[in-house]
Design an enzyme around this catalytic site. Structure first.
Site, PDB file in Angstrom:
ATOM      1  N   LYS A 121       0.811  -1.214   0.000  1.00 29.87           N
ATOM      2  CA  LYS A 121       0.000   0.000   0.000  1.00 29.87           C
ATOM      3  C   LYS A 121       0.851   1.274   0.000  1.00 29.87           C
ATOM      4  O   LYS A 121       0.333   2.365  -0.211  1.00 29.87           O
ATOM      5  CB  LYS A 121      -0.949  -0.009   1.198  1.00 29.87           C
ATOM      6  CG  LYS A 121      -2.025  -1.080   1.074  1.00 29.87           C
ATOM      7  CD  LYS A 121      -3.074  -0.976   2.170  1.00 29.87           C
ATOM      8  CE  LYS A 121      -4.234  -1.921   1.916  1.00 29.87           C
ATOM      9  NZ  LYS A 121      -3.872  -3.334   2.115  1.00 29.87           N
TER      10      LYS A 121
HETATM   11  C1  LIG Z   1      -4.645  -4.442   1.559  1.00 28.67           C
HETATM   12  C2  LIG Z   1      -3.907  -5.733   1.460  1.00 28.67           C
HETATM   13  C3  LIG Z   1      -4.310  -6.760   0.567  1.00 28.67           C
HETATM   14  C4  LIG Z   1      -5.569  -6.658  -0.269  1.00 28.67           C
HETATM   15  O1  LIG Z   1      -5.466  -5.743  -1.319  1.00 28.67           O
HETATM   16  P1  LIG Z   1      -6.793  -5.240  -2.051  1.00 28.67           P
HETATM   17  O2  LIG Z   1      -6.321  -4.236  -3.052  1.00 28.67           O
HETATM   18  O3  LIG Z   1      -7.661  -4.639  -0.995  1.00 28.67           O
HETATM   19  O4  LIG Z   1      -7.424  -6.436  -2.684  1.00 28.67           O
HETATM   20  C5  LIG Z   1      -3.531  -7.892   0.462  1.00 28.67           C
HETATM   21  N1  LIG Z   1      -2.419  -8.046   1.231  1.00 28.67           N
HETATM   22  C6  LIG Z   1      -2.012  -7.104   2.098  1.00 28.67           C
HETATM   23  C7  LIG Z   1      -0.807  -7.357   2.921  1.00 28.67           C
HETATM   24  C8  LIG Z   1      -2.726  -5.909   2.247  1.00 28.67           C
HETATM   25  O5  LIG Z   1      -2.317  -4.983   3.130  1.00 28.67           O
END
Ligand SMILES: *Cc1c(COP(=O)(O)O)cnc(C)c1O
Length: 433
Positions: free
Chosen positions: A107
């Site tokens: 993210k």
């Molecule tokens: C947010 C997150 C996901 C999921 O991603 P999306 O875009 O919401 O499908 C998967 N793995 C981790 C470690 C995350 O922080």
């Protein structure tokens, strides 16, 4: 480029307005009016281009005239200023490691891009913008680091006391500067409720400019396409890869599908879900039924109603047949996730985090049916972020990467907050409560 609301009750807006608003006034998600095509130059020269140049080429049409070239080039370069290595695990499966950013979570890319765009847009504004965000762990850290030191932007993070991991808490509470962590004596739902109430409080919003750093924001969603281009830079020539994406809100996967629609040669996609599998179920049955989220060991994907799913449907004009030709969905249990972490570490010497393990298991299942294919999973977080799950499975402690040692020396700074809206309001408007 303009963006329209998927609820179709609000007027189209440009990138600037979509970024500041987050969600359309009618409650819909914003979607680009057209899908830009990657140039043949870009695709042909991918391997020799820098990450910053690729980022600029991809983001330029989406940003349009709202940010001038020099500023957008700087924003792109800062956003992708770390490595995205594609690491082989087996003969057929690799891991695209997305966890080399400042908070060890994928993210970081979306949060860094969005924060810098918002910083650009709030230049010259007399009132600072306040980014108000509730977090159950990872989002808060990525957003806080993304916005750290951005002039004109204040960040207020609400997190549930005692309910985030120690590392996550350090990432939220040790930054200082323009970041404040409110430690709420309640759970994540309390935090989210307080934030929602603040956005609905017209008296408050007339006195403080509030923005959400929610994952549906186009400025967080769109740059996630870059992972897939950086992977293809490193993909050895041959058949296009199968890409397995650990999915919660489906933003990451939807960005990959968008890159494919723009011409990126990915062979097939896999939506890898834990027990929260409304999306995977739709792919199998053509019926989409949101569910109440249940807790799993891959907790960043514990989403019962994946908010970006409507964007996937829009991209494929609601045609299940077209979607399911390119995309398979798998549901992976906690038991299979744990067994995968243990087995891949023992047999291959590669340590997956619980989210990456879900994607690895799903990819293996797919490849068992298509043994001539090969691919990679998106490793979305570093295993050190989930020690309580991973360490008992492998019987040893995981070393904290040296880039995070600084966190351990910093004092925690948080403001205790009762789980009531009056308390939040009083804190946001001192002297006016
Ligand atoms: C947010 C997150 C996901 C999921 O991603 P999306 O875009 O919401 O499908 C998967 N793995 C981790 C470690 C995350 O922080």
């Amino acid at each position: 480029m303009n963006y329209y609301s998927l609820n179709r009750q609000s007027p189209p807006v440009d990138f600037r307005t979509a970024t500041i608003a987050g969600q359309a006034p009618d409650g819909g998600l914003y979607f680009p009016e057209s899908i830009p095509q990657f140039s043949t130059e870009l695709l042909k020269n991918l391997a020799s281009l820098s990450q910053a140049d690729i980022a600029y080429e991809v983001m330029r049409p989406y940003v349009g005239a709202t940010i001038p070239e020099a500023d957008l080039r700087r924003i792109c370069a800062e956003t992708v200023d770390f490595a995205f290595p594609l690491v082989p695990i087996t003969e057929q499966i690799g891991a695209l490691e997305l966890f080399h950013g400042p908070t060890l979570a994928f993210k970081d890319v979306g949060a860094r891009f969005m924060s810098r765009c918002l910083g650009y847009f709030s230049r010259g504004e007399t009132k600072p913008v306040t980014v108000l965000v509730a977090t159950s762990g990872d989002t808060g850290g990525a957003v806080a680091h993304g916005f750290l030191g951005v002039p004109g932007v204040e960040v207020v993070i609400l997190y549930p006391s005692g309910k985030v991991s120690p590392l996550q808490e350090l990432q939220l509470t040790t930054l200082g500067q323009n970041i404040t962590a409110l430690e709420v004596s309640g759970n994540f739902d309390d935090c989210q409720r307080l934030v929602k109430q603040a956005f609905l409080d017209e008296d408050l919003t007339s006195r403080r400019t509030l923005t959400s750093a929610n994952s549906i924001n186009v400025a967080r969603w769109l740059p996630q396409q870059l992972y897939y281009l950086f992977a293809m830079q490193q993909w050895a020539p041959g058949a296009p890869p199968v890409v397995s994406v650990p999915s919660g809100n489906f933003g990451n996967l939807c960005a990959g599908l968008l890159a494919h629609a723009s011409g990126l040669p990915v062979g097939h996609f896999i939506a890898a879900c834990n027990a929260n599998d409304a999306g995977a179920e739709y792919l199998r049955t053509a019926i989409f039924t949101p569910k109440t989220a249940v807790a799993t060991i891959s907790n960043a994907m514990d989403v019962g109603h994946p908010s970006n799913f409507v964007r996937i449907l829009e991209l494929f004009k609601q045609e299940h047949a077209a979607i399911s030709q390119l995309l398979n969905g798998y549901t992976v249990s906690d038991a299979d996730t744990s067994a995968t972490i243990r087995r891949v570490e023992a047999e291959r010497g590669y340590l997956l985090d619980p989210h990456g393990a879900v994607a690895f298991f799903a990819l293996e299942k797919y490849l068992a049916e298509y043994p001539a294919a090969a691919g990679f999973l998106l490793a979305t977080a570093h295993p050190v972020k989930f020690p309580e799950v991973v360490e008992p499975l492998i019987g040893r402690k995981i070393e904290l990467p040296s880039t995070l040692h600084y966190l351990l020396e910093k004092p925690k700074q948080s403001v205790p907050l009762a789980p009531s809206y009056d308390a939040l309001r009083a804190w946001l408007l001192p002297g006016n409560a």
